[in-house]
Motif scaffolding. Structure first.
Motif, PDB file in Angstrom:
ATOM      1  N   GLY A 162      -7.331  12.751  -0.411  1.00 40.41           N
ATOM      2  CA  GLY A 162      -7.491  12.177   0.854  1.00 40.41           C
ATOM      3  C   GLY A 162      -8.358  12.835   1.569  1.00 40.41           C
ATOM      4  N   ASP A 170       0.863  -1.106  -0.046  1.00 42.26           N
ATOM      5  CA  ASP A 170       0.176   0.010  -0.170  1.00 42.26           C
ATOM      6  C   ASP A 170       0.775   1.374  -0.046  1.00 42.26           C
ATOM      7  N   PHE A 209      -3.390   9.710   1.220  1.00 40.52           N
ATOM      8  CA  PHE A 209      -2.371  10.308   2.053  1.00 40.52           C
ATOM      9  C   PHE A 209      -1.037   9.841   1.930  1.00 40.52           C
ATOM     10  N   ALA A 210      -0.886   8.337   1.614  1.00 41.60           N
ATOM     11  CA  ALA A 210       0.387   7.680   1.574  1.00 41.60           C
ATOM     12  C   ALA A 210       1.253   8.187   0.467  1.00 41.60           C
ATOM     13  N   ARG A 251      -4.434  -3.078   5.820  1.00 42.30           N
ATOM     14  CA  ARG A 251      -3.039  -3.276   5.381  1.00 42.30           C
ATOM     15  C   ARG A 251      -2.617  -4.464   5.591  1.00 42.30           C
ATOM     16  N   CYS A 287      -0.244  13.403   7.165  1.00 39.94           N
ATOM     17  CA  CYS A 287      -1.644  13.154   7.309  1.00 39.94           C
ATOM     18  C   CYS A 287      -1.814  11.444   7.418  1.00 39.94           C
ATOM     19  N   GLU A 288      -1.242  10.668   6.672  1.00 38.62           N
ATOM     20  CA  GLU A 288      -1.207   9.154   6.520  1.00 38.62           C
ATOM     21  C   GLU A 288      -0.783   8.689   8.013  1.00 38.62           C
ATOM     22  N   ARG A 289       0.213   9.492   8.707  1.00 38.23           N
ATOM     23  CA  ARG A 289       0.516   9.002  10.289  1.00 38.23           C
ATOM     24  C   ARG A 289      -0.715   9.276  10.991  1.00 38.23           C
ATOM     25  N   ALA A 316      -6.689   6.692   3.215  1.00 37.57           N
ATOM     26  CA  ALA A 316      -5.371   6.303   3.424  1.00 37.57           C
ATOM     27  C   ALA A 316      -4.289   6.149   2.329  1.00 37.57           C
ATOM     28  N   SER A 357       2.778  12.059   3.903  1.00 37.03           N
ATOM     29  CA  SER A 357       3.141  11.231   5.196  1.00 37.03           C
ATOM     30  C   SER A 357       2.720  11.591   6.700  1.00 37.03           C
TER      31      SER A 357
END
Length: 140
Positions: free
Chosen positions: A29, A8, A58-59, A83, A65-67, A55, A63
């Motif tokens: 996102g 992912d 954002f990935a 995931r 926002c993904e976190r 997700a 990074s």
């Protein structure tokens, strides 16, 4: 195709992409997450697919926002579980299908006849996709 949990992750780190592309991923996102939040309250709009899409975006775009999403107490577990397992719990499939069916019935009575079929058609497509995914075994 590699189905490992890390598949992912974006091919290139978010910081190495052009700014305009990161902004597009970030906006995608944010929009997806907003639709997922609205889906908590509207039975026609499923939450989980939109959070997973957020997700994914954002990935590729942020990074940070993904976190934040991965660490969120409500949305984080569903993203991490997806995931890790690439499967949807049976209970989630059942609940989403029932809620979409109920929402479609309500919409059929509320919308003009010419549009009454549209929510049911959209929900049927989402349900078909959802049930085509692997079902995660119960964790008890």
């Amino acid at each position: 195709m590699d189905r490992s949990p890390s598949s992912d992750a974006p091919a290139a780190a978010a910081g190495t992409q052009p700014l305009w592309l990161r902004v597009i991923w970030l906006l995608g996102g944010v929009l997806s997450l907003a639709l997922g939040i609205v889906g908590i309250f509207l039975p026609l709009l499923p939450t989980t697919p939109f959070v997973l899409l957020a997700a994914f975006c954002f990935a590729r775009g942020s990074s940070r926002c993904e976190r934040w999403l991965l660490q969120h107490r409500t949305f984080g577990p569903m993203v991490r579980d997806w995931r890790a397992n690439r499967a949807v719990p049976l209970r989630a499939k059942q609940l989403a299908s029932v809620m979409m069916a109920l929402g479609s019935v309500v919409a059929a009575f509320k919308l003009p006849l010419i549009w009454a079929w549209l929510p049911a058609a959209c929900c049927a497509c989402v349900a078909a996709w959802l049930w085509s995914l692997p079902t995660r075994a119960p964790s008890d």
